[in-house]
Design a protein around this motif. Sequence first.
Motif, mmCIF file in Angstrom:
data_model
loop_
_atom_site.group_PDB
_atom_site.id
_atom_site.type_symbol
_atom_site.label_atom_id
_atom_site.label_comp_id
_atom_site.label_asym_id
_atom_site.label_seq_id
_atom_site.Cartn_x
_atom_site.Cartn_y
_atom_site.Cartn_z
ATOM 1 N N ALA A 210 43.954 44.249 41.958
ATOM 2 C CA ALA A 210 43.776 43.957 40.530
ATOM 3 C C ALA A 210 45.022 44.359 39.749
ATOM 4 C CB ALA A 210 42.552 44.694 39.994
ATOM 5 N N GLU A 211 45.556 45.534 40.069
ATOM 6 C CA GLU A 211 46.718 45.988 39.323
ATOM 7 C C GLU A 211 47.940 45.114 39.610
ATOM 8 O OE1 GLU A 211 47.833 50.127 39.708
ATOM 9 O OE2 GLU A 211 48.253 50.177 37.550
ATOM 10 N N ILE B 285 47.954 42.003 40.353
ATOM 11 C CA ILE B 285 47.788 40.740 39.625
ATOM 12 C C ILE B 285 48.091 40.954 38.139
ATOM 13 C CG2 ILE B 285 46.139 38.959 38.918
ATOM 14 C CD1 ILE B 285 44.745 39.308 41.597
ATOM 15 N N ALA B 286 47.594 42.078 37.613
ATOM 16 C CA ALA B 286 47.809 42.347 36.182
ATOM 17 C C ALA B 286 49.301 42.489 35.859
ATOM 18 C CB ALA B 286 47.063 43.607 35.771
ATOM 19 N N LEU C 169 50.850 38.719 36.376
ATOM 20 C CA LEU C 169 50.434 37.693 35.423
ATOM 21 C C LEU C 169 49.937 38.354 34.146
ATOM 22 C CD1 LEU C 169 48.543 35.844 38.192
ATOM 23 C CD2 LEU C 169 50.295 34.721 36.853
#
Lengths: 1108, 413
Positions: free
Chosen positions: A684-685, A687-688, A691
């Motif tokens: 998740a991190e 990706i954050a 993007l």
Amino acid sequence: MRIVIDMQGAQTEVQSNGAGHQAMAFAQAVVRNRGKNDVILALNGLLSHTIEPIRAAFDDVLPQEKIRIWYGPLEPLSGEGRESDVRRNVAELVREAFLASLDPDLVHISSFSLIEEGNAVASIGRFDTTTPVSVMLSRTDFFAASDKSENSRLNYDRFAPDKLQQLKGCAICTTLSEAGGESSLSEALLEDPHVRILELSTNTNQAAELDTQPQKLGSNYWERISHAFRSAVEQALAAWESLVQGNVVSKMRESDAKPRMAYVSPLPPEGTGIADYSAELLPALAEHYDITAITAEENLDTSRVDGQRVSVRGVAWFRRHASEMDRVIYHLGNSVFHSHMFSLIREIPGTVILHDFYLGDLMYWLEEKGGFERVWSRALYQDHGYKAFRAGSYDVHAGVKDYPVNFEFLKKAVGIISHSEYSKELAGKWYQESVTENWSVIPHLRSAIPKIENGKRDAKTKLGFSEQDLVVCCFGVIGPTKCNKAVVESWLNANLANDPKKYLIFVGQDNDDRYSRELKQIIKKNGLKDKVRITGFASHNLFHQYLDAADLAVQLRTLSRGETSGTVLDCMNHGVPVVVNANGSMSELDQDSVWMLPDDFGQGQLQDALMVLIDDEQRREAMVERAREVLVEQHDPKKCAGLYHQAIEQFYGKKWDVLESLIRRVSEAKDSDEVGGVELTEIAESIAWSLPEKKPCSTLYVDISATCRNDLGTGIERVARALVLAMFEISENDVRVEPVYLDFVNGQWRHRLASRYTLNLIECPWKAGNDEIISPQSGDVLVGLDLCGIELVQAQKQGLFDNYRDLGIPVYFMVHDLLPVRMPEVFPKGAGEVHEEWLYSLSTFDGIIGVTETVAEDYSQWLQEHGIEYSGRRPFLIFSSHHGADVGSSAPSRGLARDAGEKLAKITARPSFLMVGTIEPRKGCLEVINAFSSLWEQGVEANLVIVGNEGWKELPEEERRDIPETIRCLRNHPETDRHLFWLEGISDEYLEEVYAASSCLIAASYGEGFGLPLIEAAQHGMPIIARNIRVFREVAGNHAFYFNNNGSEELADAIKEWLELYQEGGHPRSDEMPWRTWKKSAQNLMEIALHKKKNSSGLKKVRNKEVQ
Amino acid sequence: MTDDFYRAFEEKYRGSREDIQEKLSAYQPFLLPFLKIWECPSAVDFGCGRGEWLEYLSNLGFSASGVDLDEGMLAACQELQLRAEKGDMIEYIRGLPDESEVVLSAFHVVEHISFDDLRSFIDEAIRVLKPGGVLIMETPNPENIKVATYSFHFDPTHNKPIPPELLSFVAEYYGFHSTKTLRLHEPKDLSMGDDVSVQQWLEGVSPDYAIVAQKGGESSVLEHFRAAFGHEYGVSLNDLTSRLDNRLNALEDRTDKNIDISYRAEERARNAERKVNDAEKRAAEAEERVDAEQRKMEALKNSTSWRITAPLRFLSESRGQLRSLKESEKPALILRHALLYVNRRPRLKRIIEKILTLSPRLRTRLIRIAAAHRGSPVASEDIPPELAHLNPQARQIYQDLKAYSVEKDKERE
């Protein structure tokens, strides 16, 4: 053309590998010869040690924002086993999604053969199947490679078939000619007719240049390489260009069948103009789309649109069938009729038709009545920052009126359509320019109605007028923004009221507010009751009767918030000439089709317009004629629907919801059995980071870690506080100021938003949420204002700041002084060591800002002394920026001690010398006392007044250096309370009295960062005796009397000399001493941080060991 | 000077001929009786100007002649075939025989001449008039404040304004039998109520007045004039002043009343504030008590024994909920709670995970249960500890990833 170059080839072993070096060289050549093309370099964040050298190599030729970083989830990505497969899989998807999010026309992979080593990954067409990909094959082609280690060869064996397959998906293969097409790879590719092989011609000299190591060729190495590659790059650009053109054409051709469209809008009979608008647009738009209209009300009687090839459904149905829709559009306006769209657009993105730019009323309704808790107030903060949040908390009405709060919609929108350029301009004004990228302006629509013979006469008769009567109308709700009063006043001044045949009619609701009461008062006072009327709420019918009857309409606006006026078009359509003013979008009307007054027209101009138009029937007719033409040319529903279709298809042609699809693909790729919760946070991190969300504007993060933990309102904290407040005051919509602090969470150093502290600081009564972890992204900046030694050093060691700098976020810190390092003898033991580490951490950033030139130069001196090198990275910048001095204590303390009167009398009685500041060794207190002792012995009549608390009380006695001795001296001196006064812990009020009673300030510090007491003395008009140190010279210049650093005897002589000058009035005065305000100071700081000050005189660059 | 200045001036400021004619009708009650007594009674107008008065008198049936110094004006009279000649008024009146005239008049003349001349003029007038005849002198009214301070001075040949009392005294002094003050030309709209504005007070008093002085005579003659002399004419300063005073007094009364009301409102507000303060204090005390309790609670929770007994308590709390569930759901719920408990304690989690690697089936089942537990989106107030280092966007992505996993799991089952 936007070209994104995947730089991983250059990231893997840049120094040693020939192919890696070639990748770098080619990228340099493309960037330097890019012309009008937009080039973005994409770097793999996991290969972090290679990022800085690449950023440095492009520093002068490409803006840093054009270098973007993506992060794979976990390392290592190479290796055997199911787990590595999953990780690599996810990394490939994130990479492709990241590249797609940059909205490229073409992706170029600089060295496909090298990728697959270590943490590098590359794939073609796994996520993004539309963007054409170009690949560069290297000279040391990986199939021909024989010098690889065992381990790498193993990798090739494993991946080759798979990668080979992917390679066939690329649109173009480039290779430098002497590499030749001899390898098996080229042969394999040639079998596929889709892949084009492009051999870029080079000459033999270039190959020779490439082999040379950069160091040997000096600073213009890349320039020379680029020059040599020029023709190769030109060939490549031409080939790419034609590829991109072909891609656009083929995309256009694909759309044969009518796409299905969900059309979310209020519809008649709902009481909003947008409902009527949709009723007109729908039939025309149905030519292009298979439309299902979605309304909030399930059981609306929509007979007006039904059966026009449009079916009508409710929201619940839409939610169930969203996936069947090819296109979704939302008609958004600032009223409760659009309340359902707020959650819908977040679930199902679509194109937004922005009928109103300001959505305050809608958002406030959602918060108050719509059950979306705090949605409006949060949007104030999210979209417009603390200033707006505070404004809203103090005055809800103004908050609603003044702020658009529409960013959530703009962010989620696939594209935006507005009816005026003005709305688009507003977006550019309120947010960063990129918001207007997917934005089309399509005129408001009106289907021209046929002219009815005698229609005007009949309508007049129906309304009780005679045919000869001249009827002037103002359509719309009565209110100050419609300038109704100005119309009546001009009517009176133009003497139109006396003509029994002329009528002025306000067709619109009258809210019985103050404005409309005043309007009615004017009408009544002038006895105009019959001739000037207000209809009150006008039904659809009545409204149209007046449209038919009117001979002239006056539609004025002030304080426009970007609304488009449908009424003006109604008038134009019904053959009514209109007087408008050039307010907001009205200024875009055709100049000949209306009478256009200036935006801030004068009474006389309106009067002229009325008089001329009322008398000149021909002119009215000419306007009406032109208005009809304009309607057909620009506002015809068919034409507008065509523009809608064009705009919407263009929006959907872009890659818009990359994040959504990435999340879906990643959760498919990973196995929930294999990847547990912990790893999910890392995915998740990553990706954050890769993007990041669209933000309203770039952010200036202001690190005040120490201040917001423990704000005593003194020293450095006071500076930080004043600067933050001043920054808020001067910041505009182009940058957002966010105070942050360091925090250690789950073993990681992170910055948090200091929202609680900040709301308290700006005295905002609303409650803050949590202090969230920040999400910085390329284009943001971090500036540290205070001194939070240990935490900062730790965070730097863990790589937090390197990470920011990798992402393209410059980091600057303010340096208040180097004193603990420079003069350890006047600081507690060990203070210097911590400070030194802190200074060292700062040297890894983008630069520092000294509070004075003295400090700035001291720091660059320190860098030299420690042999800190700056090769292979971006230059280290050294600035200086003085503090402000205009804000005293925000809440001055009051009260005088009981014996204050007596002491003040003694201080006033003879020349008194004042020292202000905490008593600590650096201040030179003891030396001054000794000097005065000798003066007193010589019988000199003078007082010494020391104002300040005893310092370092918490330290053990033996570590307090000369403080105990100083205190003992102050307490037991024979002159105490006769010529020597120590005022401890006095109020601001008392201090003011002391300033007034004293004659001169003594600044005896051995060292200072800034020297604020000098400015304070100057502000009190008090002369200054200062130690002759550089920083005092910098701050006070010729406005002070200096003594040399040679012990108390020389100081005593200096004081005697000063006293003589003083008696003759020949001492230096301080009144003219220059100082700046906090606003100026903050301004300067922001200019430095936002790189608006690159060539100012205060700048020093440190590069390759030399300090310039 | 013999240019047309005065004629032009009059045209501009005294108003049109018709206006003036209309204004002159105010004197009718003092003129008509003469027509009953004498046939073609004779009249002389001093300073006859454009001859409006002469015209008016002639129309009524008087034999009127006029005197003026300004040739421009006289020309206007001659155009209308009115009898008028050039001459100085004092000289002219001295030349008139005793008791020869019925009406003598001087419109806007007396303010132009010296006081001595005025006295001589009146003295001569009483000689020239027949018994019962009248002298009319019209002049600006200095009671009107705007006239006295401003418009009077418009005419550069004006001497000094003359108060009505002075002018009527002079007439009485020289032997006139009775005098009447006619206040004239006030704005028509000045209603009779007390609704007088300051502007009206300053400008609304009749801007002109006239003294009508009658020479004594036979009572049968005087009888005809009683009604005219008994009437009051126009608006005086005293009148307007007392009306304005009335209005201000009424206003004052109303203000007093309002102040009274606001005092009472203030009092009520103060009481309310007192109550709010009390309530606030009580609330603060209550809060303090709650805080104290909470601190005790926290101290208890942080104590080792509380931590040790936590799993026990959790089970006993859950038991209540379990009763209402179907038998097959119970183990899952317990596991889910247990998982939440474990998830918040990293060290415990690591230990359990080690154990779980020994039993992959149990592990799979546990993870599935954990994923199925997807409540409302993470509230900003309650961030799970393992996500504490993530920014809001990363947390959202985490949630979305989980949501998809759960969907996929469902599909598999």
